[in-house]
Structure formats: C-alpha cells, structure tokens
Design an enzyme around this catalytic site. Structure first.
Site, PDB file in Angstrom:
ATOM      1  N   ASP A 256       1.203  -1.272   0.189  1.00 16.95           N
ATOM      2  CA  ASP A 256       0.645   0.266  -0.370  1.00 16.95           C
ATOM      3  C   ASP A 256       0.778   1.472   0.851  1.00 16.95           C
ATOM      4  O   ASP A 256       0.830   2.471   0.423  1.00 16.95           O
ATOM      5  CB  ASP A 256      -1.283  -0.230   1.490  1.00 16.95           C
ATOM      6  CG  ASP A 256      -0.484  -0.156   2.322  1.00 16.95           C
ATOM      7  OD1 ASP A 256       1.196  -0.381   2.428  1.00 16.95           O
ATOM      8  OD2 ASP A 256      -0.972   0.682   3.547  1.00 16.95           O
ATOM      9  N   GLU A 257       2.387   0.620  -0.345  1.00 14.57           N
ATOM     10  CA  GLU A 257       2.610   2.350  -0.402  1.00 14.57           C
ATOM     11  C   GLU A 257       3.831   2.457  -1.625  1.00 14.57           C
ATOM     12  O   GLU A 257       4.373   1.154  -2.099  1.00 14.57           O
ATOM     13  CB  GLU A 257       3.969   2.326   1.099  1.00 14.57           C
ATOM     14  CG  GLU A 257       3.889   2.537   1.788  1.00 14.57           C
ATOM     15  CD  GLU A 257       4.803   2.210   2.318  1.00 14.57           C
ATOM     16  OE1 GLU A 257       4.520   3.713   3.696  1.00 14.57           O
ATOM     17  OE2 GLU A 257       5.357   1.119   2.918  1.00 14.57           O
TER      18      GLU A 257
END
Lengths: 363, 407
Positions: free
Chosen positions: B94-95
């Site tokens: 998620d980054e």
C-alpha cells in the site's frame, strides 16, 4: 628399483595417472597411489579408481628392477615442479628418492599390497587411427553430462550406424553426434556406453600418428596404443535414440563465418551469467546477438550471414551454443531451426558428419 | 494508504465504521496485521501480538485478514498511480514512490497532482491515502507519515492529507522529528542513540560523522549521518526487483507430523510461486523457515540447478530438507521464501530423463502453470489449488492467524 627418465615424458604420464588415481577418496588407500614397475628398460606406471584403469609403458634407462607405490598427487606435483632434463627415481622399501636437475626429494613409499591388478578386456581387438578417434571425441565428449546422478548421460555412446561408427553424447539440453563412415569397428546393432571421463582422458593422451586398438568387452572396454592402455567399466543403461532427434529438413537456415560468431559469443558471455540466455535473431540482414540482464546491463552485436527461410529469434545458453559452434569443423557454420522453441541444429558447412542439437531457452 | 487493511475491510463492513477494528490475530494467537485509528487510540499497532492488543482494547473487533483482496486492490492502486507517471516504485502492498518531475508540465504542479491522486483513489477505490511531497524519497516518505491522520489517547487528528516539504526548508521539517522516524533506526540503534543523548534528528545532525560511527558502527553511522542532513540521492526505480518473495504463517495449533508440514509447504509454495511468476522472475534459491514450539528458529535453503517458478518445483526442492526435520516437538511457524530472484529462463530439454529432479518438475509444470494462472486470474484463487491444500479451509495467503509477508 631405480631408473632414469626425461622429466617431460614422465610428467605427462604422471599427470594423467594422478587424475585417475585421486578421483576417489580414501575408501581404499592404495587407490590414491601410482604403481611403478621396472623390467629392464621398460617402466610400467599404473593407477586405477576401480572404474577406470590407466597404464603407461615408457622406455627408460633401467638400473635395478623392482616395483613400488607412491602417492599420486605427491609424485605428480614433485615431477611436474622439476626443471626439464633427466630425472632419477630410486624406490626402496620405505622411501623413494627423486632426483632432478639440482633438486632432490625423498618421500615415503605406500603399501602396495591392496593395489588392484587389473587385466585388460579379453575381447579381440579392432583397430582404427588414433587421430580420427581423438578428433571425433573432441567434438562429442563436451556434450556429455557432468552430473554423476545422471549416470547414463555421463556416457558417450559408441554404436554401429548405417555406414560406420557413430559417437553420441547428450546432457539432455544438447546432443553431439559424430559419424565416422567407413570405420567398421562395430557390427550393426552393437552399442556401448563408455564413461565420458575415461574418453576425455583418452582424447588428451592420444598421439596423432598411431593406431589404437579397442577391445569391446561385456563389462569393460580397453583402449590400447603402443604406450598406454586405458580400461574402463561400461555403463549399462538406456541411451536416447539419437537418430530420432534429427529431422530430415529444417525450414530456416542461417549460414555465417565460424570464427567471428565464436568471438561474438565469447564477448556476450561477459554479461550473460550462468542462467542468462543469449538471444539470437537470425534474418536476412545477419544475426543480432543480445544479452539482457536484470541488473548488469545489456549487450548487442551484429554479425553478417545469410538466411534462407523466415526471420527467427531464439534464446540459448551462451556456453552451450558456443561449444556447439566450436565443435564444428570448417570455416562456416549453419544454424537450422523450425520454431524458436524447438531444437536448433548446428553443423559445419561441408561437413555432414557432425551434428549438434541444442534446445533453446525462453527469452 | 491510510490504515489500508482495515479500510478495505470496512468497505465490506460499514457497520463497523468509527469502531476500534483490528485485522489479523483472530485465532488463538498471532499478530495484528493492521489497526483502525480508533484502535490505535488505545495503543494498538500492527505487529503487536493479538493477546496484547486484546488487553489494551478489549472492545476491539477482530477481523480475519484477507490478503488476496488487499493484493487485488493494491494492483488497482498501482493502475491509478501509473496513469500519472510511469515512474512508480511500489515499496509495499500500500505504499509507492512516484517521480513526478516530468509530469508537472503535463498535468500541473506536484501538489495539484497529489490532490488529483488522492481524489481518484477516493473515487475509484473508496479509500483514503496520504501523500508526502519532497525532493527525495527519504523525505517524501517522512512527509507522507506526517500527512496521515494521527491517533492518540486524546482523539484522532485528521492529518494534512497532502504534505509538502518546501525545497530549502528540508532541515526545518526534518530536525524536530524524533530520531526513530529515520529509516534504519530500530530499537537497538535507538537505544544506542538515546544513551548518547540523541532524541531528535536535529540532535543527530549536530554530531560529527565519526562520533556517530563510533556510536552505531561505520556504515550505519555514515548512513544516518547522510539522512540527518536529508541526503538521499536514490532514484525512483519503477522496475525495482524484489530481493525476495515469501510467505510465513503462524499456526493456531502446532504442526507435529511430517505430513502436516508437507501439506503446509505445498500450500505456501504454491502461493509464493504464483507471486514469483506474477513478478516475472524466478527463484534461484528457495528457503524454508521453521519456528519450533520453543521459538527456536531454523532456516534451510536449497539452490536448484536452474531457477524455478512453479509450486511443485518449490516443493520438490524443499522435500529433502523436510526429511531432515523432526517435527515431533511441534512447529509453530513455517515460511517459504523465494530468493536470488532472476530471469525466469530455465532451460528446456531435448528429452526427459525419467528422474524426478526439481528441474524436470519445473519443466513439466511450466505449461500447466500458465493454465492455472489463467484460471486464477479469471475465477480467483479459490478456483484451483493443490489437492493437499484442500484439507485446509483457507487459501494460501488468506490465513487469519498471522501476517503474510509482502515484500
């Protein structure tokens, strides 16, 4: 026993004997030795690892008959290190003295009781030119597997083909096939699997201008020349049906000069590590040789050549393809393929006797 | 992404909005994979043991993790990001880092872009994210942390959502931050630094490089010294290849038979191999990690003759290792990792050599896997999997018990 010999001649024999002797660990200590036996002016040197036995017969200046066993690595290292010129060996009950130009060594003698006596295969000999066999072995032995676990693929198959002797080796990624028409040392249907390790050694030791006698036995085969005798156990297994892999014709054929291609493949190897394929694009404008790595960069080289058929791109193990080209004879080579994921066939132009099949890699 | 796993779960459970929610650790033991900001108010954080989390926040609602869903949304996120610039370097599920230097002329200022990205993520994924802007990756990461909502015992601060470190003012942003905000400052380093009176990045930046090296070691010292001055010249690398791909799983009940271990290895191998294939690479080395019931941990690695990409080849490589393991004392955790990732180009053979070598299995399964991958991409992971994995009700990577690793 005591004799004089030339350093160069003795060293060559000891090198080969040491490679056979030291190959197997310490299961039987005597196998790590080289046996010296002197009868008048004839020195017989032997070593064995029970699978392969090698024996040299050298003419020397004999002084005192007798025999003795010396550690193979030790005596090989000593004699190899001596300057060229005369070498004298004096082997006593406990120690052996080696005297070369300026230098002298004294080393222990091994217990020879356990050293096996091997007899050559008893079958009737057939003969052929050593140079012919050596050249054929040079072309095929490299394709044999080096993995002991795949024993049947570590062999070179000697069989009787339609027109003569056929040698074949494969590690399942590639296959090298050599026909020797007119050499009828085997009768049709006969086939023997000979360990490639023994043949690699034999190929190194053969002299050009001599005859070699081969005794094909049931469990062993012996190769004999005037100065050496190599006996090897045969491998008893199934070998792939060599002819079934070769197609009568291929749709696409690229022809190019052999040396520039070998040099280009060597250069591409700088980036292509073990598992990086080299990508060959063969077309009307020649061949493009490319290597792409994840993190070590890329290389491209174009070489000239003629294509018949359609343009084709295929990846190959860089060593396997280069070794195949190197094994061909002549100034030009052809690479034939039907599809990028089917075997490529490499041959020398004008030499129908040698065929190298190579499986591509995905790129 | 803000509280990514939890936010995804809340899309399916809107009734839990505003409540302390924890993902992972639903079984007897295991660890928290993610916590909602409401749960974080009570001091619950990811990687904390679930029993500890329960003590801190007894009213928290524990949900099983659903990693295949998170992966899927992660891909959708990547698709959004890639429409703004091709220079997207994912660093976790998620980054990601984006280099928008070239996009500014086309699409607007970096800050405008950040708000546009945020808007599209909100519209298309119904999830919120925070964006940090700065002249290098290190500062951008810190800025994004700074932009996120902050939870404390007092309440939840909404956060800046987009935070830009103004060029020229980097040190003013960086120096007041606690030193543990820096990459590479874990508990051990933190202790060392605190022992010499370093609390903020500013304290650290005031030191000589040699003093820092004396405190934490040569290379680590110079690394931290550079960070203290906001020096980070690493480029955004869109094709960055992961160093390893792996799955680990803590079991709710210890495994004690070789058969159980084998089944789990099959399951984990299948999941790892699929990720290896999806990443377009092949495993040069396969590593098996085992944690016994007494927490003793061993790792064993195997290097097949050529790189592998199929589950059965992973299993074939690991089985000889498994044979040397005595599971009788109980196995608490198993991990399968693909390492030495490289090009997927295992050689093809002229003929099979009737052995069951790892390579040969790899070759036999390569074509089958293409079909399996196709089925999975069309019908989902539950559609097809190894028969020995059917005994378990979970699919690979869907374990409710603990964290799977996402590299």
């Amino acid at each position: 026993m005591k004799f004089r010999s030339e350093q160069a001649e003795l060293s060559e024999a000891l090198g080969a004997l040491a490679r056979i002797a030291s190959a197997r660990g310490s299961s039987a200590p005597a196998l790590a030795g080289i046996r010296f036996a002197l009868q008048d002016d004839t020195l017989t040197l032997s070593s064995t690892d029970l699978d392969i036995s090698l024996q040299f017969t050298l003419s020397v200046g004999g002084d005192k008959n007798g025999d003795g066993l010396i550690g193979a690595t030790l005596i090989n290292d000593i004699v190899r290190s001596l300057p060229s010129g005369k070498v004298t060996l004096d082997i006593g009950a406990d120690s052996a003295n080696i005297t070369g130009v300026k230098a002298q060594f004294s080393v222990p003698v091994m217990n020879a009781v356990d050293f096996p006596r091997t007899a050559p295969a008893s079958a009737n000999p057939v003969t052929m030119q050593a140079a012919v066999l050596a050249h054929a072995l040079g072309q095929v032995v490299g394709a044999a597997s080096k993995e002991p676990a795949k024993q049947h693929l570590t062999a070179v198959q000697l069989s009787a083909g339609q027109s003569g002797l056929c040698l074949a080796a494969t590690d399942s990624y590639r296959m090298a096939i050599k026909d020797l028409p007119g050499i009828n040392v085997l009768t049709f249907g006969q086939s023997y699997l000979i360990p490639s390790r023994a043949l690699r050694e034999l190929q190194r030791l053969l002299d050009a201008n001599e005859e070699i006698a081969i005794r094909f036995g049931e469990i062993e085969t012996t190769f004999e020349t005037s100065r050496l005798q190599l006996t090897t156990r045969l491998i008893n297994a199934n070998f792939p049906n060599v002819q079934s892999f070769i197609k009568a014709a291929y749709a696409n054929k690229f022809t190019t000069a052999r040396e520039p291609l070998i040099e280009a493949l060597r250069r591409s190897r700088v980036l292509a590590r073990e598992n990086t394929p080299v990508k060959l694009t063969m077309g009307a404008n020649g061949m493009r040789i490319e290597v792409q790595t994840n993190d070590q960069g890329t290389s491209t080289e174009d070489i000239e050549g003629q294509m018949s058929g359609a343009e084709l791109t295929a990846g190959f193990n860089p060593d396997y393809v280069r070794e195949g080209i190197e094994a061909t004879a002549g100034d030009e080579v052809t690479i034939e393929m039907n599809e990028p994921n089917q075997p490529a066939v490499i041959r020398g132009v004008g030499d129908p006797t040698f065929t190298y099949l190579l499986m591509p890699q995905r790129v | 992404m803000d509280a990514f796993f939890v936010s995804v779960e809340l899309l399916r459970r809107p009734d839990l909005l505003g409540q302390p929610v924890v993902v992972g650790g639903t079984a007897g033991r295991g660890v928290v994979a993610a916590a909602s900001y409401e749960a974080r108010r009570f001091g619950v954080y990811s990687a904390m043991s679930s029993s500890h989390a329960r003590r801190l926040c007894p009213q928290a609602i524990f949900l099983p993790a659903n990693h295949s869903l998170y992966q899927e949304i992660s891909h959708q996120l990547h698709d959004i990001l890639i429409s703004f610039t091709p220079l997207v370097e994912p660093i976790s599920v998620d980054e990601a880092f984006l280099d928008v230097t070239g996009s500014e002329k086309l699409l607007g200022s970096a800050e405008d872009l950040a708000w546009m990205i945020r808007g599209r993520v909100k519209d298309e994924l119904q999830l919120s994210c925070s964006v940090g802007l700065a002249r290098n990756k290190f500062l951008a990461k810190l800025a994004s942390d700074f932009a996120k909502p902050q939870a404390s015992a007092r309440g939840i601060e909404p956060g800046h959502q987009v935070y830009r470190v103004v060029p020229g003012a980097e040190l003013e942003f960086l120096h007041p931050l606690p030193v543990k905000a820096l990459w590479g400052v874990g508990p051990v380093t933190l202790k060392k630094l605190e022992s010499i009176g370093i609390r903020t990045v500013g304290d650290l930046a005031a030191l000589q490089e040699s003093d820092l090296q004396a405190a934490v070691g040569m290379s680590h010292g110079s690394h931290l010294f550079a960070l203290g001055r906001a020096d980070d010249d690493r480029a955004v690398e869109p094709d960055r290849v992961a160093k390893s791909i792996g799955h680990e799983e803590t079991f709710s009940v210890d495994l004690i038979t070789t058969q159980e271990l084998r089944d789990e290895i099959v399951r984990l191998s299948e999941a790892v191999a699929r990720r290896v294939r999806r990443a377009g690479v092949a495993a040069g080395t396969v590593l098996l990690k085992i944690k016994f019931s007494d927490f003793q941990t061993i790792t064993r690695s195997v290097t097949p003759r050529s790189p592998i990409t199929t589950g059965p080849a992973f299993v074939a490589a690991l089985l000889p290792v498994l044979a040397t393991i005595d599971a009788a004392q109980g196995v608490r955790l198993l991990g399968v990792h693909a390492q030495k990732l490289g090009e997927p180009n295992s050689p093809m053979r002229l003929f099979g050599d009737d052995g069951d070598s790892v390579e040969e299995i790899e070759q036999q399964w390569s074509a089958t896997n293409e079909a399996v991958d196709e089925i999975v991409s069309r019908y989902g992971r539950q559609a097809i999997r190894p028969a020995s994995a059917l005994s378990d009700h979970t699919a690979p990577g869907d374990s409710p018990y603990g964290p799977d690793e996402f590299d």
